[in-house]
Design an enzyme around this catalytic site. Structure first.
Site, short mmCIF file in Angstrom:
data_model
loop_
_atom_site.label_atom_id
_atom_site.label_comp_id
_atom_site.label_asym_id
_atom_site.label_seq_id
_atom_site.Cartn_x
_atom_site.Cartn_y
_atom_site.Cartn_z
N ASP A 11 -50.73 -18.87 36.91
CA ASP A 11 -51.30 -19.80 37.89
C ASP A 11 -51.75 -21.05 37.13
OD1 ASP A 11 -53.23 -19.31 40.82
OD2 ASP A 11 -53.20 -21.13 39.63
N ASP A 106 -47.67 -23.50 42.40
CA ASP A 106 -48.24 -23.39 41.04
C ASP A 106 -48.46 -21.95 40.59
OD1 ASP A 106 -50.65 -22.61 42.38
OD2 ASP A 106 -51.81 -23.53 40.76
N GLU A 107 -47.87 -21.00 41.30
CA GLU A 107 -48.24 -19.61 41.05
C GLU A 107 -47.03 -18.69 41.21
OE1 GLU A 107 -51.13 -18.56 43.97
OE2 GLU A 107 -51.02 -16.44 43.50
#
Ligand code: TTP
Ligand code: MG
Length: 369
Positions: A11, A106-107
């Protein structure tokens, strides 16, 4: 015996805000808020760690953020840039494994049990990925390493920013015992309140409840909580498919009647889950679909299409409850419930405009605790 899996959850740190700090030297080390205008009812998408010290966080009205830190830099989001970075980090993941499950820009989860580089230790893979990301994008990320998705995700959150945390089968129990109850996967607001009323505040407390107690309170999900408190999660890392919809579903281990109060509770939490996923992938949708499977394995779906796209849990819930109202209640016992939002669009509006009603709701929510 089944092989112990090696799962990494990555993340990015303060994703949008870190990109803005990277691209504008003036912003380095400063409180940076990415989102809508504080003077026209915008909301915070995210903020730099410097801004978090003032109690600023995602989804807060920008006007509140402004009161907490008037000197912060308010930046309008640049989605094209964020998407480009997202593709860059995804390409890095694929160097190590094809078993990549992106959760948002983003993960992602990675299964590196049999990674392309033949590296034995998942921790080393995680370190190499973090280094690649930093070298190639100039951004820091946090990684969690464990033997399932649930623990890997908790681990990545553990010492953010720029963290790397491993949870082994040996130390999982100590870790989970001290974990606050709201950090457990699938425990939304409704369940959290129920558990806290029972005096269950952390994983240790949760582990003291027997399977029977848990199932009598939470029906089907009681079993999941029982497993999570013991660090058991068999969900696979599901490789990426282009998202046409965002959905979530729950199989009930004991079947329910449509009239059971539990059904609305479960649907409410499914809606929360779907809403979180929409927020994270920055999408809104116009079509809401309810799926119900009965114990005779027949399945029905009912959809409603709205004029305006939505993403909030309460809006999804309103549509879903309307769909429930129109279901025939005598079809038999239910064994699965699911909610999907489709007809997706980019959610660029919600970052810059919230209505006065949404703002009042927010104030009400945030003063409840
Ligand atoms: P997160 O990973 O939840 O947050 P973050 O990366 O900014 O910070 P952290 O270091 O705690 O991981 O979300 C990723 C991006 O998604 C975030 O930068 C902005 C966007 N986002 C929203 O637009 N609205 C929201 O409510 C949330 C939670 C995130
Ligand atoms: Mg992040």
């Amino acid at each position: 015996m089944e092989e112990i899996r090696k799962i990494i959850h990555i993340d990015m740190d303060a994703f949008y805000a870190s990109i803005e700090q990277r691209d504008n030297k003036k912003l380095k080390g400063k409180p940076v808020i990415v989102g809508g205008d504080p003077h026209s009812r915008g909301v915070v998408a995210t903020c730099s760690y410097e801004a978090r010290k003032y109690g600023i966080h995602s989804a807060m009205p920008s006007s509140v953020a402004y009161k907490r830190c008037p000197y912060a830099y308010f930046i309008w989001p640049r989605f094209d840039v964020y998407k480009k970075v997202s593709r860059q980090i995804r390409d890095i993941f694929y160097r190590y494994t094809d078993l990549v499950e992106p959760i948002s820009l983003d993960e992602a989860y990675l299964d590196v049990t049999n990674n392309k580089k033949g590296i034995k230790y998942a921790t080393q893979v995680a370190k190499m990925i973090k280094d690649d990301i930093l070298r190639e994008t100039g951004l820091t990320s946090s990684a969690g390493v464990s033997y399932n998705k649930f623990l890997a995700k908790i681990a990545s959150d553990y010492n953010k920013p720029n963290g790397l945390k491993v949870i082994t089968p040996e130390d999982k129990q100590e870790f989970l015992d001290t974990l606050p109850i709201n950090k457990f996967h699938g425990i939304g607001n409704v369940t959290e309140r129920k558990l806290r009323n029972l005096g269950v505040n952390n994983g240790y407390d949760l582990r003291q409840l027997s399977i029977n107690q848990l199932e009598s309170i939470f029906k089907n999900r009681g079993y999941v909580f029982y497993q999570l408190a013991r660090g058991v999660d068999d969900r696979k890392v599901e490789p990426y498919r282009e998202r046409k919809s965002v959905g979530s579903e729950t199989t009930l281990s004991s079947n329910l009647d449509m009239n059971d109060e539990e059904v609305l509770d479960i649907l409410s939490e499914i809606c929360e889950d779907v809403s979180n996923r929409l927020k994270h992938s920055n999408k809104v949708g116009k079509t809401i679909t309810l799926k119900v499977k009965y114990d005779d394995f027949t399945k029905i779906t009912r959809s409603i299409s709205l004029e305006h796209p939505i993403y909030k849990a309460e809006d999804i819930r309103t549509s879903v409850y309307n769909l429930v109202k129109n279901l025939e209640s005598n079809k038999g016992k239910i064994r699965l419930l699911g909610v999907t939002v489709s007809n997706l669009l980019e959610n660029e509006k919600n970052l810059t405009h919230i209505t006065i009603f949404e703002y009042l709701d927010y104030i009400k929510e945030s003063t409840k605790q």
